[in-house]
Design a protein around this motif. Sequence first.
Motif, PDB file in Angstrom:
ATOM      1  N   SER A  55     -30.115   4.163  -8.380  1.00 47.74           N
ATOM      2  CA  SER A  55     -30.135   4.107  -6.919  1.00 47.74           C
ATOM      3  C   SER A  55     -30.021   2.644  -6.502  1.00 47.74           C
ATOM      4  CB  SER A  55     -31.426   4.734  -6.376  1.00 47.74           C
ATOM      5  OG  SER A  55     -32.563   4.052  -6.893  1.00 47.74           O
ATOM      6  N   ASP A  57     -21.320  14.097  -4.282  1.00 41.15           N
ATOM      7  CA  ASP A  57     -22.279  15.009  -4.907  1.00 41.15           C
ATOM      8  C   ASP A  57     -22.331  14.838  -6.432  1.00 41.15           C
ATOM      9  OD1 ASP A  57     -19.752  15.918  -5.396  1.00 41.15           O
ATOM     10  OD2 ASP A  57     -20.186  18.031  -4.979  1.00 41.15           O
ATOM     11  N   VAL A  60     -23.292  14.174 -10.166  1.00 44.67           N
ATOM     12  CA  VAL A  60     -24.507  14.139 -10.979  1.00 44.67           C
ATOM     13  C   VAL A  60     -24.201  13.474 -12.328  1.00 44.67           C
ATOM     14  CG1 VAL A  60     -25.678  16.079  -9.892  1.00 44.67           C
ATOM     15  CG2 VAL A  60     -24.075  16.496 -11.777  1.00 44.67           C
ATOM     16  N   GLU A  80     -24.422  10.882 -15.108  1.00 46.49           N
ATOM     17  CA  GLU A  80     -25.551  10.032 -15.501  1.00 46.49           C
ATOM     18  C   GLU A  80     -25.091   8.603 -15.799  1.00 46.49           C
ATOM     19  OE1 GLU A  80     -23.780  11.296 -19.398  1.00 46.49           O
ATOM     20  OE2 GLU A  80     -24.130  12.235 -17.439  1.00 46.49           O
ATOM     21  N   ASP A  99     -25.923  22.469 -14.994  1.00 44.71           N
ATOM     22  CA  ASP A  99     -27.001  22.183 -14.039  1.00 44.71           C
ATOM     23  C   ASP A  99     -26.589  21.005 -13.162  1.00 44.71           C
ATOM     24  OD1 ASP A  99     -29.301  21.889 -12.631  1.00 44.71           O
ATOM     25  OD2 ASP A  99     -30.528  21.156 -14.288  1.00 44.71           O
ATOM     26  N   SER A 147     -27.238  20.653  -9.936  1.00 42.59           N
ATOM     27  CA  SER A 147     -27.982  20.684  -8.680  1.00 42.59           C
ATOM     28  C   SER A 147     -28.869  19.450  -8.480  1.00 42.59           C
ATOM     29  CB  SER A 147     -28.854  21.939  -8.620  1.00 42.59           C
ATOM     30  OG  SER A 147     -29.760  21.969  -9.720  1.00 42.59           O
ATOM     31  N   TYR A 148     -29.275  18.792  -9.588  1.00 43.33           N
ATOM     32  CA  TYR A 148     -30.228  17.681  -9.443  1.00 43.33           C
ATOM     33  C   TYR A 148     -30.076  16.717 -10.604  1.00 43.33           C
ATOM     34  CZ  TYR A 148     -34.611  15.086  -9.631  1.00 43.33           C
ATOM     35  OH  TYR A 148     -35.539  14.081  -9.706  1.00 43.33           O
ATOM     36  N   ILE A 149     -30.251  15.425 -10.289  1.00 42.57           N
ATOM     37  CA  ILE A 149     -30.343  14.399 -11.321  1.00 42.57           C
ATOM     38  C   ILE A 149     -31.373  13.370 -10.875  1.00 42.57           C
ATOM     39  CG2 ILE A 149     -28.423  13.029 -10.365  1.00 42.57           C
ATOM     40  CD1 ILE A 149     -27.749  12.245 -13.274  1.00 42.57           C
ATOM     41  N   ASP A 150     -32.221  12.954 -11.793  1.00 44.50           N
ATOM     42  CA  ASP A 150     -33.236  11.949 -11.497  1.00 44.50           C
ATOM     43  C   ASP A 150     -32.566  10.616 -11.177  1.00 44.50           C
ATOM     44  OD1 ASP A 150     -35.680  10.767 -11.168  1.00 44.50           O
ATOM     45  OD2 ASP A 150     -36.208  10.714 -13.294  1.00 44.50           O
ATOM     46  N   THR A 151     -33.285   9.733 -10.480  1.00 45.46           N
ATOM     47  CA  THR A 151     -32.754   8.404 -10.176  1.00 45.46           C
ATOM     48  C   THR A 151     -33.745   7.337 -10.646  1.00 45.46           C
ATOM     49  OG1 THR A 151     -33.729   8.388  -7.959  1.00 45.46           O
ATOM     50  CG2 THR A 151     -31.459   9.209  -8.173  1.00 45.46           C
TER      51      THR A 151
END
Length: 493
Positions: free
Chosen positions: A289, A310, A312, A314, A456, A458-462
């Motif tokens: 981020s 959008d 995701v 990594e 998956d 829908s979400y990825i950590d930052t």
Amino acid sequence: MPQACTYVVFGATGNLSLTKLMPAFYHLEEMGRLQEEVNILAIGRREWSREEWVKVAREAVSPKARGGINETVFKRFCDRLDYFQMDITDPAAYQALQKHVEDSNWSCNMAFYLSLGPDQFAGVVKQLGKSALLDETRGWKRVVLEKPFGYDSDSAKQLQLQLNQYLKEEQTYRIDHYLGKGMVQNVMVFRFANLMMEPLWNRNYIDHIQITHAEDKPIGTRAGYYDTSGAMRDMIQSHLLQLLALVAMEPPASMDAEDLRDEKVKLLKSIRSISKNNVNSQAYRAQYSEGTVNGKAVPAYLDEPGVADDSVTETYAALKVYIDNWRWAGVPFYIQTGKNMPKNKTLVSICFKHPPKQFFRDSQVKKMEPNWIVFGIQPEESIWIEMTAKQPGLEINTQQMSLNATMKKEGEQSNDAYEELLLDVIKGDRSLFLRYDEVKAAWKVVDPILQAWASDASYIDTYPSGSWGPAGSSKLFDSADQGWRYSLKTEGL
């Protein structure tokens, strides 16, 4: 021994060629490592003259030249350079290329460096084969392929099948520039040239091993490639699994190319398969981020030019693997890589177990630290060993002390990995290049993770830019005593 050779560089006007290959050729010239009959032919789409190409080459070499450009050396280097404009999708252009080489009376030994996107490898090799440029009836012919070799196991297999129609395995040089780094090779020397290390290099004495690669840069202009690739494919599948193989493999029968590569393949095949159910406990991903790196505010990955809103993909990936063989059974290997971290750094850190009984633990409040051997791959080229010793004074109080073997003097610049690898192609030394079964085995390790992550979206950590990555990656460790190590020197030393 180096030989006469015609080096043909496809994609010569691209970033890799200008920032790595041309400076590496120049430094080989400076060191006197190129035979007089070595010529370097740049292939590009632009309608440039030879003089225009020489000017571009000078602009590329100038900021990289160690100690500045030496005009005498650069003149010799320029005498080797030529430029040939062609459309690599046009079959007729390859006949013209062959005629150009013959008319120039250059060496029939030819190395074709494909500094291109991997989607262009098969097409170029096909045209080289059809135009007889890979025919070895007169001189050897070798093709250098940059990573990535495929996008997963299936695409790597399809690419290999296409190459097999025109190219023999012994003509194929799959380059991994990490293997050309001096300290990576020093890992092998340290292991196999020092008898005192071999009895300790196993599950009986080693608690765990970490490999960390950190970059203090964002993706830059690579969004087109990176957003479809990600850190797992870009770094772990290629460079870092190769580094793991060198750290953990059995001693080869000799340092000949095939013996060395046989042991790396054997090690990679011994890595325990990661099931879909275990992906979340053995792999972690995150995306940078916004934050501050080297004192400058930087945007989040999603705000980089060319990145999908959008996405995701990594920019940080961590992996825990186990090696199911006699030497390493039960020892966890932790691998991580990330962008926009505080510093550029690559470390291999070996943590040893505590002694069976800690005799001196009662003499101080805190628990005694374990022994470590840490290889600084870059930028610090060093071997750092940590041990416990007695503090000065009347009481038996212990302290952590270190032995530091620095491989590079302060202010001294290292040879670039590409210098050795370009020279190895001419010499025909394939020991630092990848064999297809190595590539296949490495893809097999990461394929289950990539498939799980792809399903998956829908979400990825930052993690904040300028930090050492996401806190969530600590869940990979087998015990609370384990944690990521980011420097040669630990606190208090």
